[in-house]
Write a protein that holds these residues in place. Structure first.
Motif, PDB file in Angstrom:
ATOM      1  N   THR A 262       0.812  -1.208   0.000  1.00 26.67           N
ATOM      2  CA  THR A 262       0.000   0.000   0.000  1.00 26.67           C
ATOM      3  C   THR A 262       0.853   1.269   0.000  1.00 26.67           C
ATOM      4  OG1 THR A 262      -0.133  -0.188   2.405  1.00 26.67           O
ATOM      5  CG2 THR A 262      -1.953  -1.083   1.120  1.00 26.67           C
ATOM      6  N   ARG A 411      -4.420   5.130 -10.595  1.00 28.68           N
ATOM      7  CA  ARG A 411      -5.428   4.431  -9.806  1.00 28.68           C
ATOM      8  C   ARG A 411      -5.458   2.983 -10.287  1.00 28.68           C
ATOM      9  NH1 ARG A 411     -10.392   6.164  -7.045  1.00 28.68           N
ATOM     10  NH2 ARG A 411     -11.857   4.417  -6.908  1.00 28.68           N
ATOM     11  N   TYR A 414      -6.263  -2.750  -5.755  1.00 28.56           N
ATOM     12  CA  TYR A 414      -5.352  -3.232  -4.722  1.00 28.56           C
ATOM     13  C   TYR A 414      -5.391  -4.753  -4.739  1.00 28.56           C
ATOM     14  CZ  TYR A 414      -3.677  -4.860  -0.244  1.00 28.56           C
ATOM     15  OH  TYR A 414      -3.008  -5.554   0.737  1.00 28.56           O
ATOM     16  N   ASP A 439     -11.595  -3.169  -4.236  1.00 31.71           N
ATOM     17  CA  ASP A 439     -10.458  -2.554  -3.550  1.00 31.71           C
ATOM     18  C   ASP A 439      -9.603  -1.779  -4.551  1.00 31.71           C
ATOM     19  OD1 ASP A 439     -11.297  -3.700  -1.230  1.00 31.71           O
ATOM     20  OD2 ASP A 439      -9.635  -5.109  -1.030  1.00 31.71           O
ATOM     21  N   TYR A 440      -9.050  -0.661  -4.116  1.00 29.73           N
ATOM     22  CA  TYR A 440      -8.246   0.160  -5.021  1.00 29.73           C
ATOM     23  C   TYR A 440      -7.203   0.945  -4.236  1.00 29.73           C
ATOM     24  CZ  TYR A 440     -10.336   4.518  -3.403  1.00 29.73           C
ATOM     25  OH  TYR A 440     -10.700   5.587  -2.623  1.00 29.73           O
ATOM     26  N   ILE A 441      -6.225   1.487  -4.959  1.00 26.68           N
ATOM     27  CA  ILE A 441      -5.234   2.421  -4.420  1.00 26.68           C
ATOM     28  C   ILE A 441      -5.078   3.564  -5.418  1.00 26.68           C
ATOM     29  CG2 ILE A 441      -2.811   2.773  -3.816  1.00 26.68           C
ATOM     30  CD1 ILE A 441      -2.652  -0.005  -2.809  1.00 26.68           C
ATOM     31  N   ASP A 442      -5.085   4.779  -4.908  1.00 33.87           N
ATOM     32  CA  ASP A 442      -4.896   5.962  -5.739  1.00 33.87           C
ATOM     33  C   ASP A 442      -3.583   6.630  -5.329  1.00 33.87           C
ATOM     34  OD1 ASP A 442      -6.665   7.984  -7.591  1.00 33.87           O
ATOM     35  OD2 ASP A 442      -5.281   9.070  -6.287  1.00 33.87           O
ATOM     36  N   THR A 475      -6.570   5.269  -0.063  1.00 36.31           N
ATOM     37  CA  THR A 475      -7.632   4.320  -0.373  1.00 36.31           C
ATOM     38  C   THR A 475      -8.565   4.204   0.817  1.00 36.31           C
ATOM     39  OG1 THR A 475      -8.186   2.018  -0.901  1.00 36.31           O
ATOM     40  CG2 THR A 475      -6.165   2.380   0.356  1.00 36.31           C
ATOM     41  N   LYS A 477     -10.998   1.786   0.453  1.00 34.75           N
ATOM     42  CA  LYS A 477     -11.491   0.431   0.220  1.00 34.75           C
ATOM     43  C   LYS A 477     -10.291  -0.503   0.120  1.00 34.75           C
ATOM     44  CE  LYS A 477     -15.875   1.594  -2.047  1.00 34.75           C
ATOM     45  NZ  LYS A 477     -16.692   1.433  -3.263  1.00 34.75           N
ATOM     46  N   LEU A 478      -9.970  -1.084   1.260  1.00 32.30           N
ATOM     47  CA  LEU A 478      -8.799  -1.935   1.368  1.00 32.30           C
ATOM     48  C   LEU A 478      -9.162  -3.155   2.199  1.00 32.30           C
ATOM     49  CD1 LEU A 478      -5.790  -1.596   0.438  1.00 32.30           C
ATOM     50  CD2 LEU A 478      -5.304  -0.822   2.753  1.00 32.30           C
TER      51      LEU A 478
END
Length: 866
Positions: A262, A411, A414, A439-442, A475, A477-478
């Motif tokens: 992350t 983006r 995850y 789930d995502y990472i920006d 994020t 939403k993890l």
């Protein structure tokens, strides 16, 4: 990996290479005739600018050739790549003299070219190195000063010579007359003003850069650096259609991509040691580091072994330096679109050129966009936007200023990876995920920088640079796996929110001086590095109310995302770094060189913790300093061979590790020994490095046996990595390029209180190898058509430091077909042709960082330059 898969992939690769070898041999038989024809072709097309030299870099002249013309003769100074040269002509009596700065003559026959009476009216031509970065060309007329014209040609810088007075025909024979290049001739300067020329060369030599800055922080021939330095040039990146930074580094021995988490995607292992830093144009980002965008890369340089002498706190395996594209003196416009399976679409543009008539102001703009689905079971796409403008000003004859910026927003899904079961990775389909599909990472990255260079004279240079970089990782939403029940197949997971932020300020200043003491030549480097990093980390989750997922029969979204009521961490840190270093490159003789230096580094860190689950709260401070030396020697029994040996040290603070008294542990210390041999073959077109290394890292944090299970550590652990590496790259024959590598690595724990001595370091294979080779047809109706083939082999690896599970070996086969015509290029690349199922990266544990590798994929591209 199954034996039949290995044999299948290997046979395919060998077969394609053999098919490529046959036409290449035919081309070699007619090499001399082809060179003459290529000289003729250069009249019909405008030379294209392939790359732009930094004013501080030294251009290598690899060949001097004299041809007769209808007017007299011509001298061709050949360069392997397009470079910018400063030519300052003058005359003394009947002798024409041209000083070419930022250039070095490196011929297979020595450092001096001389020919007497090459034509009527010309007594002698001499090309030699005046000093370490200036070439002197002298043409002596028999009765009067020769007339000289300068040409910009595909082959290199051309001096066209015509004698003013008639003279007897010389006895020496000269080559048969050849047509002149179609270029606008320029008369000799009468006021001794510098004439700026952009010299282009053969694109096929682009696999073998001969110089690098990372090894010494000066532009030094790789053969003169007493450590292994490998360069991945832009042509390799283009031929392989590299989109991910990891793919380019697969061409270098003993570099393993670690995957991502992350906080960062910049995880790499070099020579067995994790967390190798990534520099961008020599600047490092210390917190939440950004992976360089390949669309903006000129080349990648990898320095192996401890390198704290130049770069401060690092792991002892080595460093990676991404060199970005810089403005060009000639207009250059390129547009490309890439497309492939999984919905890949990636347009990009690269624009450059002068902003005024005297070319003292130049610009470059790189822009790219990427959108692609994932081969894993996620709902959202991978999406990225990138832009990088650069401006360069020549503030005077001796001063250059470059200002640049980068912006990247990425983006992506995850990916929590897979889990281990027993002593292997669990056997499920490669698209199976253990977190949630949404789930995502920006990630957002912004940087601005300037670099200033002032040359007091041809001996002393001042350099100053500054970079500000800011990163944010966010994020809400993890889904993080915390444990796995191997009996039931149930994965326990927690939902989380991460918000990480950093500001990074770096200032670099150095002075480079070239002088001699008696007959001993010196290149002295004295520098100062300053850095401040401000970072904040915030994370919360539902840690005590986990959700469950059956990995064999997953039902996603069954457990709603509940309130995140547990604070995992909330901390801020301020880190100040100061480094002062001194280095001397000493040439006792032309074939005996010594590099010696030392650095003093201080690191002061203040951390503020809000009470949380993982940190009890309170402020902590630590101060570390160290002296780190390096010494190396290079002996060159011939111009083509260098034998070297070196010793160097590194240091790296132990962060978040405390002894029984609450004091921070001593910093990790590394030391490395390396011996090797470097060769330049085929007139410098092919280079190879073979090296043996032995690196030890001490003061590794390990559990204090007096207080087991209480999180108290002592700095008595030790890890060692030793092995052999071989890298080769360059042009075998015209049109036939290769880059290949092999590494044997024995990396293990040699002292620890909890880990068994002899355990192998995670993610490090004993054997690894890679090969990539291309051939482009040079003549005939199929001229411009090319093929490429290669493989990447990674041996069996341990999955964690406890050696509780293993990652299987894998052998990936890749291929390409491309076609160039005029300004257009069409390409089709095939990756993992046999769809091998494998695990990439270096895991964190049995439930984290175990990432499936990409399946078979196809990438097509269409590009145009004008």
């Amino acid at each position: 990996m199954k034996p039949e898969q290995f044999v299948q992939s290997l046979l395919f690769t060998v077969s394609v290479v053999m098919l490529m070898l046959h036409p290449a041999q035919g081309e070699d038989i007619n090499q001399h005739a082809k060179l003459r024809e290529r000289r003729h072709i250069s009249q019909l097309k405008r030379p294209s600018v392939l790359s732009q030299a930094n004013p501080s870099q030294t251009v290598t002249i690899t060949k001097v050739q004299i041809n007769s013309t209808s007017k007299g003769i011509e001298i061709i100074l050949q360069t392997p790549l397009g470079e910018q040269l400063q030519v300052q002509p003058k005359s003394e009596g009947n002798t024409f003299i041209a000083e070419i700065s930022n250039a070095q003559l490196r011929l297979s026959s020595g450092d001096t070219f001389r020919q007497e009476k090459p034509a009527a009216g010309i007594a002698e031509i001499t090309v030699t190195n005046q000093n370490a970065n200036t070439i002197l060309v002298t043409v002596k007329g028999e009765g009067s000063l020769p007339q000289v014209e300068l040409f910009d040609s595909d082959e290199g810088l051309i001096f066209g010579l015509t004698a003013n007075a008639s003279a007897p025909q010389p006895e020496a024979s000269v080559p048969a007359p050849q047509p002149e290049a179609e270029a606008t001739p320029q008369p000799p300067s009468e006021n001794n003003e510098p004439i700026e020329l952009v010299v282009t060369g053969d694109r096929d030599d682009g696999y073998n850069p001969l110089n690098a800055t990372t090894g010494t922080r000066t532009d030094t021939p790789i053969r003169d650096i007493p450590q292994s330095v490998q360069v991945i040039p832009q042509k390799v990146i283009t031929d392989q259609q590299v989109i991910k930074f990891d793919e380019a580094l697969a061409n270098v021995s003993n570099v393993i991509a670690g995957g991502f988490d992350t906080s960062s995607e910049a995880r790499y292992t070099i020579r067995g040691f994790d967390d190798a830093p990534i520099l961008i144009d020599g600047f490092r980002q210390y917190a939440f580091a950004e992976v360089p965008e390949t669309a903006n890369l000129e080349r990648i340089e990898v320095l192996k072994g401890p390198a704290s002498i130049l770069y401060g706190e690092i792991q002892p395996g080595g460093i990676i330096n991404a060199v970005t594209k810089k403005p060009l003196a000639k207009p250059f416009y390129e547009a490309e679109i890439q497309f492939g399976n999984y919905g890949l679409i990636r347009p990009r543009i690269d624009l450059s050129g002068p902003l005024n008539e005297d070319k003292s102001q130049r610009y470059r703009l790189n822009l790219s966009y990427l959108n692609s689905e994932s081969f894993r079971g996620f709902e959202q796409n991978f999406e990225q936007f990138f832009i990088a403008p650069v401006l360069t000003w020549k503030l005077g004859e001796n001063t250059d200023l470059t200002v640049e910026a980068q912006y990247s927003n990425r983006r992506r899904p995850y990916d929590a990876g897979l889990v281990a079961s027993g002593d292997r990775v669990i056997d499920v389909p490669r698209d199976r995920i253990i977190n949630e599909p949404d789930d995502y990472i920006d990630r957002t990255f912004i940087s601005t920088a300037y670099s200033l260079e002032h040359r007091f004279n041809d001996k002393w240079t001042l350099r100053n640079g500054f970079r500000y970089a800011t990163s944010r990782v966010y994020t809400d939403k993890l889904t993080i796996p915390t444990s796995f029940d191997e009996t039931t197949g149930i994965v326990n997971r927690v939902y989380a929110l991460d918000d990480f932020y950093s500001d990074d300020y770096s200032l670099q200043s150095s002075v480079v001086g070239k002088f001699a003491t008696g007959g001993i030549k010196h290149t002295l480097l004295f520098g100062l590095d300053l850095n401040r990093t401000n970072s904040s980390s915030f994370a919360e989750s539902n840690f005590f109310t986990p959700s469950q997922l059956n990995i064999f029969n997953p039902v996603y979204g069954a457990t709603p995302r509940t309130g995140l009521d547990i604070l995992l961490l909330d901390r801020e840190s301020v880190t100040d770094r100061l480094g002062i270093y001194l280095q001397d490159e000493i040439a006792f003789f032309e074939n005996l060189k010594l590099v010696a230096g030392i650095r003093y580094e201080t690191v002061k860190q203040d951390i503020t913790n809000r009470p949380s689950l993982f940190y009890p709260g309170g402020d902590t401070s630590q101060f570390n300093d160290a002296w780190t030396p390096r010494v190396g020697i290079v002996y060159q029994p011939s111009k083509q061979v260098s034998v070297y040996a070196s010793y160097s040290q590194s240091f790296n603070p132990n962060i978040d590790s405390f002894d029984a008294n609450g004091n921070p542990l001593k910093p990790e210390q590394g030391e490395g020994y390396e011996v090797g041999i470097k060769t330049e073959l085929l007139e410098g077109k092919l280079s190879a490095t073979a090296s043996y290394f032995n690196i030890t890292k001490q003061n590794v944090a390990t559990t204090d046996p007096t207080f087991p299970g209480l999180g108290i550590s002592i700095a008595t652990g030790e890890q060692r990595s030793q092995g052999f590496e071989f890298d080769i790259s360059g042009q075998i024959l015209p049109g036939w390029n290769i880059i290949a590598a092999y590494a044997y690595t024995d990396a293990e724990v040699t002292a620890d209180n909890t880990i068994p001595i002899g355990n192998r370091l995670p993610g490090v294979p004993r054997h690894s190898a890679s090969l990539w080779t291309t051939y482009e047809i040079q003549r005939g109706s199929l001229q411009g058509l090319g093929f490429g083939v290669g493989f990447n082999y990674v041996g069996e690896r341990e999955g964690d430091l406890e050696n509780s599970f293993k990652l299987d070996s894998h052998f990936l086969t890749n291929a390409a077909i491309f076609y160039r015509r005029d300004n257009w290029r069409f390409a089709l690349n095939f990756k993992n042709i046999f769809d091998i199922d494998y695990i990439s990266g270096v895991p964190f544990s049995r439930t984290s960082g175990i990432y499936p590798g990409e399946p078979f994929s196809v990438i097509g591209s269409i590009s145009v330059q004008f």
